[in-house]
Design a protein around this motif. Structure first.
Motif, PDB file in Angstrom:
ATOM      1  N   GLY A  83     -21.500  17.516  11.947  1.00 17.38           N
ATOM      2  CA  GLY A  83     -23.192  17.350  12.700  1.00 17.38           C
ATOM      3  C   GLY A  83     -23.103  18.305  13.635  1.00 17.38           C
ATOM      4  N   PHE A  84     -24.902  17.949  13.758  1.00 19.38           N
ATOM      5  CA  PHE A  84     -24.993  18.405  15.345  1.00 19.38           C
ATOM      6  C   PHE A  84     -24.325  18.050  16.626  1.00 19.38           C
ATOM      7  CE2 PHE A  84     -28.150  21.500  12.865  1.00 19.38           C
ATOM      8  CZ  PHE A  84     -27.937  22.612  13.708  1.00 19.38           C
ATOM      9  N   THR A  85     -24.803  17.963  17.745  1.00 23.44           N
ATOM     10  CA  THR A  85     -24.048  17.213  18.947  1.00 23.44           C
ATOM     11  C   THR A  85     -25.310  16.407  19.408  1.00 23.44           C
ATOM     12  OG1 THR A  85     -23.104  18.274  20.062  1.00 23.44           O
ATOM     13  CG2 THR A  85     -21.988  16.976  18.776  1.00 23.44           C
ATOM     14  N   GLU A  86     -26.056  17.513  19.403  1.00 17.28           N
ATOM     15  CA  GLU A  86     -27.506  17.660  19.960  1.00 17.28           C
ATOM     16  C   GLU A  86     -28.336  18.810  19.576  1.00 17.28           C
ATOM     17  OE1 GLU A  86     -27.266  19.730  23.406  1.00 17.28           O
ATOM     18  OE2 GLU A  86     -28.414  18.515  24.842  1.00 17.28           O
ATOM     19  N   ALA A  87     -29.153  17.625  18.209  1.00 15.85           N
ATOM     20  CA  ALA A  87     -29.657  18.618  16.919  1.00 15.85           C
ATOM     21  C   ALA A  87     -30.798  18.910  17.576  1.00 15.85           C
ATOM     22  CB  ALA A  87     -30.215  17.182  15.546  1.00 15.85           C
ATOM     23  N   PRO A  88     -31.593  18.509  18.250  1.00 21.19           N
ATOM     24  CA  PRO A  88     -33.081  19.349  18.591  1.00 21.19           C
ATOM     25  C   PRO A  88     -32.445  20.847  19.004  1.00 21.19           C
ATOM     26  CG  PRO A  88     -33.354  17.167  19.324  1.00 21.19           C
ATOM     27  CD  PRO A  88     -31.455  16.843  18.987  1.00 21.19           C
ATOM     28  N   GLN A  89     -31.938  21.110  19.951  1.00 18.00           N
ATOM     29  CA  GLN A  89     -31.192  22.522  20.821  1.00 18.00           C
ATOM     30  C   GLN A  89     -30.802  22.907  19.568  1.00 18.00           C
ATOM     31  OE1 GLN A  89     -31.357  19.010  21.836  1.00 18.00           O
ATOM     32  NE2 GLN A  89     -32.789  18.958  23.832  1.00 18.00           N
ATOM     33  N   GLN A  90     -29.454  22.566  19.451  1.00 12.47           N
ATOM     34  CA  GLN A  90     -28.339  23.379  18.417  1.00 12.47           C
ATOM     35  C   GLN A  90     -29.640  23.807  17.081  1.00 12.47           C
ATOM     36  OE1 GLN A  90     -25.537  20.330  18.198  1.00 12.47           O
ATOM     37  NE2 GLN A  90     -24.127  21.240  19.037  1.00 12.47           N
ATOM     38  N   SER A  91     -30.416  23.084  16.728  1.00 12.76           N
ATOM     39  CA  SER A  91     -30.740  23.526  15.887  1.00 12.76           C
ATOM     40  C   SER A  91     -31.737  24.650  15.406  1.00 12.76           C
ATOM     41  CB  SER A  91     -32.169  22.151  14.432  1.00 12.76           C
ATOM     42  OG  SER A  91     -32.468  21.745  15.668  1.00 12.76           O
ATOM     43  N   ALA A  92     -32.207  24.430  17.149  1.00 10.97           N
ATOM     44  CA  ALA A  92     -33.227  25.226  17.388  1.00 10.97           C
ATOM     45  C   ALA A  92     -32.962  26.595  17.433  1.00 10.97           C
ATOM     46  CB  ALA A  92     -34.644  24.588  19.034  1.00 10.97           C
TER      47      ALA A  92
END
Lengths: 362, 189, 290
Positions: B9-18
């Motif tokens: 999964g994302f380790t830093e979801a808000p930034q990586q998904s952006a």
């Protein structure tokens, strides 16, 4: 020489400081506490909870304080906060049959099992300013009685037993959620009820009143109005059963409306329904009237072209946060658009003038 | 539950998904352009690009169809754990994942309605490779023309005829992604 | 609650996913208004909540953001929105059009041509171009589905019959890629030709719960008639500060006698021209020389 206006940021900061000072008022007058608002301005708190769609008297009281008593501004604060909250799950439908009623009245029967309970109502107060309150608001303790045990029977069910009122068919279909999905028309009753319960009290009242005055008249009686506490239960999958997570005060109104029958149905009474957070009976009754008016199609009535029968009209204009935002946005600069209209009007006028001169010359 | 299920999964979801979304948007807005997209990984044969796309766009509200070799227990569990999306049939999918061979015929997927053409499926097509040699693309997002190594052309030409309805496609390979929205006209070279 | 208590770019991840899916559908169907479950924002509806939600869903930490209202960076609502993103997304901000990667705008398209590396986000009050001809969403949705745009042409033609001109000066309707008639938001019609550009254009209408888009280089045609072609008009003056003859101008009343001057509405563009030595009628040096 012209210098473009600069310093918007500083102007905004200064405005905010001034606003905070105005909110506080003169420093020699004791500051209003959130607890005072919560416990002494309860009907304002209730309205903010209902239209803010968030049952939290403390936050509603805080919002009222911050908004300087402007309830629409307070509702806005609550809505903006609410939307940031994670959705953990859904409660079970609340059982208003099991409501611990503070107030319960019926206009359709002189008396009924469970009795008429007036409760803390303004209804029979004479609206005379009580100047004593200006000096001293202390009051003697009101009389109490032992609460009734067991469920509070529903007045409309007495009619239902005889088949005199139309039966609402229960459904397990999850309703659409207007806060998570875009509004879509036709909306259907679950969405209509959601929009009405959080709709502006004044708007819903005005719409309801219009039906009484003949714009889609449906002859309502308050079959029952009840106000009281219900428990909120949630299924916990890990436990395999529902647990009570809290208690909320609700106002519920069921209207009984005349119905002449249609080609397919014998004459029968019909219902309108209102359910609102807190003690908010003006809103709940209004909601029931508007709900009933919007049901014309489902009940095989004629569309009389009344505003309260028009689902898209009612639902798209009921929300005071949407309405006030759009209304007030015309305070923002529009000089670019105005300029383009100015140029167009000048052009059309000069063309018209040239034509007149030309005609005169001919 | 395997190790694969819990990782990737994302380790830093808000930034990586952006960042991933920007790659997805650029790919779709400039059909033919190949973008790099990273941040997530899932069980084989799921590519990094496809895993990141799913994690960026999908959640409990987006039924996903798994086609062919992508319909494995490991991928199902990975989706259940990281995304929470229901697994759906072709006709109910909002997203579909698989190789082109497994996804065809694409006519089974929702194409939207004339009133709501947005209620259509997005296909994530796993590819061995992606390059700018192949079919010629023309349409919104493309200044004159672009080329992309599409798996075929006829299906996309038929999809174009449905416009404004139709499906939109992403093509994924390793950490690279390209897109073909429904509005694009495709010619074989 | 401190700003840090909120997620990157304010919105929670689930909301961003929902908005991002809508943006992608908008790009795939140019000019079509995608319904989305707009959230309540901490600023009023009608004040840019749609644009703010779209920007929030697009921003990456590396972005440099510019916010304009009426073409200017220092109008109060532009200042307020820029501050919001500085606080909640921690992105760099700029007033320079060229330096910005994401530009949020109300009512203008910057004068300088945008590039492929930029995203232009419009705040939209009423996304439905047919709304003032037919107020019902149920009806306008059918009209779009059937490509039934006759009513719009009738309206424009009635204008010509009555005024000799099409009496729409802003929010002038366009047709995107030969399919959907679209409201370009209340930009002056002077800006309409710029709608064909290299950047991605995204339109957010918060209160009306709609997102739509124009992909780069899409064909965008302003509606008109053969004998009454579309005209991108502006005030017939040069800018009094930078002398530009090709920019959209604000008219400013400068004294009690009704004296007025015309200045570029795009403050960054005008400032840069002045810095490069361009002068207008009322530039300080010109006034001194007179």
């Amino acid at each position: 020489m012209y210098v473009a206006v600069k310093g918007g940021e500083r102007a905004i900061e200064n405005a905010h400081d001034w606003l905070a000072e105005e909110r506080r008022g003169p420093a020699d007058i004791p500051e209003l506490s959130v607890d005072q608002i919560k416990s002494q301005m309860t009907l304002a708190v209730n309205r903010v909870m209902a239209e803010g769609s968030l049952y939290d008297p403390d936050l509603a009281a805080l919002a009222i304080k911050q908004a300087r008593g402007d309830l629409i501004e307070a509702i806005f604060l609550i809505r903006a906060y609410r939307t940031t909250l994670p959705r953990i799950g859904h409660s079970r439908p609340v059982e208003t049959d099991k409501m611990a009623c503070d107030r319960r009245i019926s206009a359709t029967f002189k008396d009924a099992p469970g009795g008429q309970v007036l409760g803390p109502t303004f209804d029979y107060t004479h609206r005379l300013l009580d100047f004593k309150l200006a000096a001293d608001g202390e009051v003697p303790e009101a009389a109490t009685a032992a609460p009734l045990q067991g469920d509070m029977p529903r007045i409309t069910e007495f009619l239902n037993r005889d088949g005199l009122i139309q039966t609402e068919t229960p459904s397990d279909e999850p309703p659409r959620d207007m806060t998570r999905q875009p509004m879509e028309y036709p909306a259907g009753r679950p969405l209509r009820l959601q929009a009405l319960t959080r709709g502006d009290e004044g708007f819903v009242l005005g719409m309801a009143y219009s039906t009484q005055r003949g714009y889609g008249r449906n002859h309502p009686f308050v079959g029952e109005l009840r106000i009281g506490k219900v428990s909120v239960e949630m299924d916990i999958p890990e436990l395999g059963f529902a647990v009570e997570i809290g208690e909320i005060t609700l106002t519920e109104c069921e209207t009984v409306n005349q119905f002449h029958g249609s080609k397919t149905q014998p004459p029968q009474f019909t219902r309108g329904y209102g359910l609102v957070f807190g003690q908010t009976e003006r809103k709940a009754i209004s909601m029931a009237l508007v709900d009933r008016a919007l049901r014309w199609e489902e009940l095989g009535e004629d569309n009389l072209g009344a505003p309260a029968q028009d689902e898209e009209f009612v639902l798209s204009h009921a929300d005071n946060i949407q309405a006030t935002g759009f209304l007030e946005h015309i305070k923002l600069p529009h000089y670019v658009d105005f300029q383009s209209e100015l140029e167009l009007v000048r052009k059309i006028r000069s063309e018209a003038q040239a034509n007149t001169l030309k005609e005169a010359a001919e | 539950m395997t190790h694969d299920t819990l990782t990737g999964g994302f380790t830093e979801a808000p930034q990586q998904s952006a960042r991933a979304f920007r790659a997805l948007m650029n790919a779709l807005a400039r059909p033919g352009s190949i973008e790099k997209i990273t941040g997530a990984s899932g069980p084989a044969p799921l590519s990094v690009a496809a895993a990141t796309t799913l994690l960026t766009l999908c959640d409990g509200e987006t039924p996903i169809h798994l086609a062919g070799d992508h319909d494995t227990d490991a991928i199902r569990q990975w989706i259940a754990f990281h995304i929470g999306a229901p697994i759906a049939s072709r006709s109910e999918a909002m997203f579909a994942l698989g190789t082109w061979q497994a996804l065809t015929p694409i006519t089974d997927f929702p194409i939207g309605t004339p009133e709501y053409p947005d209620r259509s499926a997005t296909l994530i097509v796993e590819m061995d490779a992606l390059s700018n040699i192949g079919a010629t693309l023309r349409g919104p997002g493309i200044q004159t023309s672009a080329q992309l190594s599409l798996p075929e052309t006829t299906a996309f030409q038929q999809n174009r005829l449905l416009f404004p309805m139709g499906v939109d496609c992403y093509f994924t390979s390793g950490t690279r992604i390209a897109a073909l929205p429904r509005a694009i006209k495709v010619e074989a070279n | 609650m401190s700003d840090q208590a909120y997620n990157f770019a304010y919105l929670d991840e689930q909301t961003k996913r929902m908005i991002r899916r809508a943006i992608l559908k908008g790009i795939a169907i140019p000019g079509y208004q995608v319904p989305f479950a707009s959230r309540e924002m901490p600023m009023p509806y009608g004040w840019g909540t749609g644009g703010v939600q779209v920007s929030a869903a697009c921003l990456v930490p590396e972005d440099t953001m510019k916010v304009i209202d009426q073409g200017a960076d220092d109008t109060t609502n532009a200042v307020s929105i820029r501050k919001f993103f500085e606080n909640t997304a921690g992105v760099a901000t700029t007033e320079k059009t060229r330096e910005a990667t994401v530009i949020q705008t109300r009512h203008r398209i910057p004068e300088e041509a945008l590039t492929e590396d930029q995203i232009l986000v419009y705040q939209v009050p009423i996304p439905e171009p047919l709304r003032f001809l037919e107020p019902r969403e149920t009806e306008t949705r059918k009209m779009h589905a059937l490509e039934e745009y006759g009513l719009m042409h009738v309206k424009l033609y009635e204008d010509i019959a009555q005024h000799g001109n099409i009496a729409t000066a802003y929010a002038y309707p366009v047709r995107v890629e030969g399919r959907y008639v679209m409201d370009p938001s209340p930009i002056p019609k002077f800006d309409n030709p710029k709608l064909e550009m290299a950047a991605i254009q995204l339109f957010g209408a918060g209160r009306e719960q709609r997102i739509y888009a124009i992909p780069p280089y899409s064909k965008v045609v302003s509606l008109d008639f053969e004998d009454y072609p579309f005209e991108a008009s502006k005030a017939n003056h040069p800018c009094d500060l930078c002398g530009a003859e090709h920019t959209y101008l604000d008219e400013v009343i400068i004294d009690d006698e009704g004296g007025r001057m015309f200045v570029c509405s795009d403050t960054d563009y005008c400032g840069e021209r002045q810095a490069n030595g361009h002068r207008g009628r009322l530039s300080p040096e010109m006034e001194a020389a007179q």
